[in-house]
Design a protein around this motif. Sequence first.
Motif, PDB file in Angstrom:
ATOM      1  N   VAL A   1       0.745  -0.702  -0.087  1.00 21.21           N
ATOM      2  CA  VAL A   1       0.099  -0.107   0.395  1.00 21.21           C
ATOM      3  C   VAL A   1       0.877   1.739  -0.158  1.00 21.21           C
ATOM      4  O   VAL A   1       1.849   1.390   0.336  1.00 21.21           O
ATOM      5  CB  VAL A   1      -1.017  -0.116   1.483  1.00 21.21           C
ATOM      6  N   TYR A   2       0.498   1.902  -1.518  1.00 19.00           N
ATOM      7  CA  TYR A   2       1.468   3.658  -0.659  1.00 19.00           C
ATOM      8  C   TYR A   2      -0.459   4.680  -0.219  1.00 19.00           C
ATOM      9  O   TYR A   2      -1.292   4.191  -0.945  1.00 19.00           O
ATOM     10  CB  TYR A   2       1.649   4.295  -2.016  1.00 19.00           C
ATOM     11  N   ILE A   3       0.775   5.286   0.726  1.00 17.21           N
ATOM     12  CA  ILE A   3      -0.438   5.698   1.835  1.00 17.21           C
ATOM     13  C   ILE A   3      -0.609   7.563   1.083  1.00 17.21           C
ATOM     14  O   ILE A   3       0.967   7.722   0.612  1.00 17.21           O
ATOM     15  CB  ILE A   3      -0.685   6.231   3.223  1.00 17.21           C
ATOM     16  N   MET A   4      -1.290   8.369   0.325  1.00 18.97           N
ATOM     17  CA  MET A   4      -1.062   9.050  -0.479  1.00 18.97           C
ATOM     18  C   MET A   4      -1.696  10.689   0.294  1.00 18.97           C
ATOM     19  O   MET A   4      -3.658   9.885   0.504  1.00 18.97           O
ATOM     20  CB  MET A   4      -1.799   9.543  -2.208  1.00 18.97           C
ATOM     21  N   TYR A   5      -1.174  11.652   0.583  1.00 19.58           N
ATOM     22  CA  TYR A   5      -1.480  13.108   1.044  1.00 19.58           C
ATOM     23  C   TYR A   5      -1.389  14.230   0.656  1.00 19.58           C
ATOM     24  O   TYR A   5      -0.167  14.072   0.713  1.00 19.58           O
ATOM     25  CB  TYR A   5      -1.589  12.727   2.519  1.00 19.58           C
ATOM     26  N   GLY A   6      -2.348  14.855  -0.202  1.00 22.11           N
ATOM     27  CA  GLY A   6      -2.126  15.989  -0.421  1.00 22.11           C
ATOM     28  C   GLY A   6      -0.661  16.059  -2.158  1.00 22.11           C
ATOM     29  O   GLY A   6       0.125  17.038  -1.309  1.00 22.11           O
TER      30      GLY A   6
ATOM     31  N   VAL B   1      -8.760  18.113   2.573  1.00 18.80           N
ATOM     32  CA  VAL B   1      -6.664  17.736   2.475  1.00 18.80           C
ATOM     33  C   VAL B   1      -6.928  18.886   1.944  1.00 18.80           C
ATOM     34  O   VAL B   1      -7.318  20.096   1.376  1.00 18.80           O
ATOM     35  CB  VAL B   1      -6.991  17.341   1.030  1.00 18.80           C
ATOM     36  N   PRO B   2      -5.628  19.117   2.065  1.00 17.26           N
ATOM     37  CA  PRO B   2      -4.989  20.890   1.316  1.00 17.26           C
ATOM     38  C   PRO B   2      -5.595  21.283  -0.100  1.00 17.26           C
ATOM     39  O   PRO B   2      -5.813  20.877  -1.315  1.00 17.26           O
ATOM     40  CB  PRO B   2      -3.419  21.120   1.790  1.00 17.26           C
ATOM     41  N   GLU B   3      -5.639  23.077   0.065  1.00 17.88           N
ATOM     42  CA  GLU B   3      -5.552  23.176  -1.252  1.00 17.88           C
ATOM     43  C   GLU B   3      -4.421  23.498  -2.134  1.00 17.88           C
ATOM     44  O   GLU B   3      -3.284  23.351  -1.559  1.00 17.88           O
ATOM     45  CB  GLU B   3      -5.800  24.531  -1.393  1.00 17.88           C
ATOM     46  N   TYR B   4      -4.556  23.802  -4.105  1.00 20.96           N
ATOM     47  CA  TYR B   4      -3.006  23.215  -4.191  1.00 20.96           C
ATOM     48  C   TYR B   4      -2.610  24.025  -4.687  1.00 20.96           C
ATOM     49  O   TYR B   4      -1.253  24.465  -5.540  1.00 20.96           O
ATOM     50  CB  TYR B   4      -3.125  21.832  -5.019  1.00 20.96           C
ATOM     51  N   LEU B   5      -3.453  25.040  -4.711  1.00 20.29           N
ATOM     52  CA  LEU B   5      -2.200  26.300  -5.030  1.00 20.29           C
ATOM     53  C   LEU B   5      -1.959  27.265  -3.886  1.00 20.29           C
ATOM     54  O   LEU B   5      -0.718  27.667  -4.867  1.00 20.29           O
ATOM     55  CB  LEU B   5      -3.773  27.636  -5.404  1.00 20.29           C
ATOM     56  N   ASN B   6      -2.306  27.333  -3.140  1.00 24.52           N
ATOM     57  CA  ASN B   6      -1.154  27.376  -1.681  1.00 24.52           C
ATOM     58  C   ASN B   6      -1.120  26.479  -1.112  1.00 24.52           C
ATOM     59  O   ASN B   6      -1.896  26.832   0.149  1.00 24.52           O
ATOM     60  CB  ASN B   6      -1.617  29.329  -0.887  1.00 24.52           C
ATOM     61  N   PRO B   7      -0.134  25.677  -1.169  1.00 29.07           N
ATOM     62  CA  PRO B   7      -0.450  24.039  -0.284  1.00 29.07           C
ATOM     63  C   PRO B   7       0.721  24.572   1.156  1.00 29.07           C
ATOM     64  O   PRO B   7       1.168  25.488   0.996  1.00 29.07           O
ATOM     65  CB  PRO B   7       0.646  23.114  -1.042  1.00 29.07           C
ATOM     66  N   PRO B   8       0.262  24.133   2.304  1.00 31.49           N
ATOM     67  CA  PRO B   8       0.836  24.263   3.546  1.00 31.49           C
ATOM     68  C   PRO B   8       2.395  24.264   2.854  1.00 31.49           C
ATOM     69  O   PRO B   8       3.097  23.433   2.467  1.00 31.49           O
ATOM     70  CB  PRO B   8       0.120  23.676   4.052  1.00 31.49           C
ATOM     71  N   ASN B   9       3.076  25.027   3.508  1.00 30.89           N
ATOM     72  CA  ASN B   9       5.033  25.093   3.975  1.00 30.89           C
ATOM     73  C   ASN B   9       5.281  23.443   4.555  1.00 30.89           C
ATOM     74  O   ASN B   9       4.360  22.436   5.569  1.00 30.89           O
ATOM     75  CB  ASN B   9       5.319  26.146   4.100  1.00 30.89           C
TER      76      ASN B   9
ATOM     77  N   CYS C   1       5.380  20.019   5.951  1.00 31.09           N
ATOM     78  CA  CYS C   1       4.405  18.729   5.553  1.00 31.09           C
ATOM     79  C   CYS C   1       3.359  19.393   5.240  1.00 31.09           C
ATOM     80  O   CYS C   1       3.129  19.997   5.850  1.00 31.09           O
ATOM     81  CB  CYS C   1       4.827  17.924   6.476  1.00 31.09           C
ATOM     82  N   ARG C   2       3.159  18.499   4.258  1.00 28.45           N
ATOM     83  CA  ARG C   2       1.165  19.595   3.978  1.00 28.45           C
ATOM     84  C   ARG C   2      -0.109  18.657   4.936  1.00 28.45           C
ATOM     85  O   ARG C   2      -1.223  19.331   4.881  1.00 28.45           O
ATOM     86  CB  ARG C   2       1.404  18.165   2.763  1.00 28.45           C
ATOM     87  N   TYR C   3       0.619  17.870   5.484  1.00 28.16           N
ATOM     88  CA  TYR C   3      -0.745  17.778   6.913  1.00 28.16           C
ATOM     89  C   TYR C   3      -0.322  18.209   7.848  1.00 28.16           C
ATOM     90  O   TYR C   3      -1.244  17.526   8.974  1.00 28.16           O
ATOM     91  CB  TYR C   3      -0.098  15.472   6.713  1.00 28.16           C
ATOM     92  N   HIS C   4       0.944  19.121   8.264  1.00 28.34           N
ATOM     93  CA  HIS C   4       0.767  19.729   9.068  1.00 28.34           C
ATOM     94  C   HIS C   4      -0.461  20.568   9.873  1.00 28.34           C
ATOM     95  O   HIS C   4      -0.353  20.343  11.002  1.00 28.34           O
ATOM     96  CB  HIS C   4       2.103  20.480   9.802  1.00 28.34           C
ATOM     97  N   PRO C   5      -1.327  21.154   8.851  1.00 27.01           N
ATOM     98  CA  PRO C   5      -2.478  21.721   9.907  1.00 27.01           C
ATOM     99  C   PRO C   5      -3.222  20.888  10.640  1.00 27.01           C
ATOM    100  O   PRO C   5      -3.812  21.366  11.219  1.00 27.01           O
ATOM    101  CB  PRO C   5      -2.535  22.781   8.894  1.00 27.01           C
ATOM    102  N   ARG C   6      -2.954  19.625   9.807  1.00 23.23           N
ATOM    103  CA  ARG C   6      -4.195  19.200  10.490  1.00 23.23           C
ATOM    104  C   ARG C   6      -3.563  17.974  11.892  1.00 23.23           C
ATOM    105  O   ARG C   6      -4.275  16.971  12.087  1.00 23.23           O
ATOM    106  CB  ARG C   6      -4.677  17.696   9.879  1.00 23.23           C
ATOM    107  N   CYS C   7      -1.779  17.615  11.715  1.00 21.38           N
ATOM    108  CA  CYS C   7      -1.557  16.923  12.545  1.00 21.38           C
ATOM    109  C   CYS C   7      -1.425  16.949  13.736  1.00 21.38           C
ATOM    110  O   CYS C   7      -0.839  18.754  14.350  1.00 21.38           O
ATOM    111  CB  CYS C   7       0.212  16.508  12.023  1.00 21.38           C
ATOM    112  N   PRO C   8      -2.174  15.978  14.991  1.00 24.80           N
ATOM    113  CA  PRO C   8      -1.732  16.517  16.241  1.00 24.80           C
ATOM    114  C   PRO C   8      -0.290  16.212  16.784  1.00 24.80           C
ATOM    115  O   PRO C   8      -0.241  17.356  17.397  1.00 24.80           O
ATOM    116  CB  PRO C   8      -2.647  15.620  17.110  1.00 24.80           C
ATOM    117  N   TYR C   9       1.022  16.028  16.221  1.00 24.81           N
ATOM    118  CA  TYR C   9       1.997  15.699  16.563  1.00 24.81           C
ATOM    119  C   TYR C   9       2.580  16.600  15.912  1.00 24.81           C
ATOM    120  O   TYR C   9       4.151  17.588  16.386  1.00 24.81           O
ATOM    121  CB  TYR C   9       2.680  14.497  16.227  1.00 24.81           C
ATOM    122  N   ALA C  10       2.056  17.852  15.017  1.00 22.03           N
ATOM    123  CA  ALA C  10       2.348  19.045  14.546  1.00 22.03           C
ATOM    124  C   ALA C  10       3.894  19.926  15.259  1.00 22.03           C
ATOM    125  O   ALA C  10       3.120  20.121  16.539  1.00 22.03           O
ATOM    126  CB  ALA C  10       2.172  19.292  13.886  1.00 22.03           C
TER     127      ALA C  10
END
Lengths: 376, 343
Positions: free
Chosen positions: A246-251, A295-303, A305-314
């Motif tokens: 499996v590959y897990i894909m995000y953003g 999922v993040p927008e692609y025009l201005n993705p988060p700097n 790691c693209r998952y950091h705005p949703r990540c509890p460990y960020a």
Amino acid sequence: MSWEESVVDDPLLTIKDLTVDFESFDGIHKVIDGVSLSVGRGEVVAIAGETGCGKSVTMKAILRLLATADINGEMIYDGQDLQAMSDREFSMLKGREMSMIFQDPMSSLNPVFTIGEQLTDTAQFGGRGTTGVLEYLKRKYTGNGREEARQRAIDMLREVQMPDPEDVMESYPTQLSGGMCQRVLIAQALLNEPTMLIADEPGTALDVTIHDQILTLLKRLIEERDLSLLMITHNLGVAREISDRVYIMYGGRIVETAPTEDIFAEPKHPYTQGLIASIPRLTGGEMAKGIDGSVPEYLNPPNGCRYHPRCPYAYERCRSERPPMVEQGATTAVECVLYDQPSDTAREIPTIERTRQAMDGHPEAPQPTMESETDD
Amino acid sequence: MQYWQYIVRRLLGVLVSLVGLSIIIFAVSRILPGNPARMALGPLATDEQVEAFAADMGIDQPVWMQYIQYMQGLLTGDLGMSLETRNQVLDDIIRHLPATIELITVAISFTIVLGIGLGILAAQHKDGHIDNATRMLAFATVSIPGFFLGILFQLIFGWFLGIMPITGRISREFRDEVTRETGFMLIDTLLSGSLAAHFDAWMHILLPALALSAAGIGQIMRITRSTMIDVQRKDYIEAERGFGLPNWLVVYKYTLKNAFVPVLTILGLLYASLLGNAFLIELVFNWPGLAEYGVNAVLSNDFNAVVGVVMTIGIAFVTVNFVVDLLLGRVDPRIQLERSGLT
């Protein structure tokens, strides 16, 4: 990248650092941002992720179905560089070596031609390069090539367990049920005996029992025909049922890869953990909570790691740098800085229990630690 | 419901429209101002002569009697006598109709070939030079009235360049060579075995047909372009490309047939406006068709002829739309299945 994507010894398809950009009036959408993956011979690989994470775009980029996109990176199929191929060379490969099962069975068949016409044309002209008009007319109306192709289509329909294949050949798509359309599409994809199949969420548009039949059929066909399958799904259950890896894909990025068993037994990336924790369980009272946000927008993705705005460990580092792909074993890797930290600043390694606590709002759950919320 | 039942039902619908049309035409023709008998006989005729003529024509009867006679006439194909030409109206129409049908047929062929052809070309080169050029062309053809375009063509090709005839159906020198067989000049010239006359007939029909078809070409071009682009975004087109079918097959077979549905509908409607516009074009090019006859009939209060001409156009329009409906069923099975309840 500290980890070289070469998890299989003799890969049939290798993709390295694939980027797909779409230009619009608003700017450049970086939809796929450095995806690397590989599919071994006879291997079944699943790409899983939320809707909108770039799964379908990746598939279409491989098959050159994105006319307006800017595609970069390396794609090697069976030793051949796909990017270097001319359209003509590629047309000999598409549909014959590599074929695709499309997502929505009801809208992927042409409504104004009979199933027979569409299947016979595919059998006769699919993946055979740029057949000219005269050659088409000649092969369609003279000789017995047409009759043979038609027979092949009927046989293939029989092989995908279509009831009354002869009747179906005379039908129009609107006269068939969704499950039958899906079977027709699988037959169409297999007509020219491809080595590799790319499947975009087959059966998801159908009800659960039909979906299950389709997956069982697909599994049987893969075994019988020794196919390599690259399959997209947003349903981890499907990935678990059918895939080897499996590959897990995000953003638009691959965040984790592992053999199917491992990823369910010991998910490493906080996102994967979130996905698995979101699967509703039959036991244990409460309904599972989903991951907050989308999922993040692609025009201005988060700097970073693209998952950091949703990540509890960020924490700070997640925003400042793109995490490396960290090797966790021969066929396992995760794109997360928490697995790549110097020993003196050791932070908590995510586990699925802690992630579930965070999703449930447990008082001792991990919290993101950011000094300021100003993203530039 | 079976498909043949659907056809029968549509045919009944056609009949109802025609009956409605006949009533409207009757009403309108009796409202025309002036005494038709007086107009036909001229100012020198005595009142007795006018009354006798009126009685002869049946126009002294009460309106409802006139209507019954009129309907009897319509059903038996007897449209009465033209007050102006003193011929049977039906004979007059049969003599004038072929010229108009010929003109419209050539015009609609231009519309189909040029409109659809350029539309496909524009869709294939979306936002390119060809697309922009055809867009300009469409604006021009849709906004310039046909009769004005006709006069422009006459000036340019007939007067300044002097390479095209500007009026009539055939040049004087061929007139005796061509024997009238069908009334269609393009066919008659061939039947007479004169290729030169046939070519001459083409030269005559080219300008009026182009002027007549211009607006339709623009419309069909735009509709074809936008539906082609629309269809090309569909899942099934992407799937067909994914299965490795040759590009031209995907475009000209799988995309085009889907795009035909709206194009065909518009073509049916266009036919009606062609009939209307043909009146003006025929006058500009002195084309001896139904227009000449119809306009004279209206001006001279010749209501039998007016009824005949309008009825002919009505029948043509209803028939064309019926044919378009049947064709749509052939092109898009969904329409046929839906209407015959087979889905």
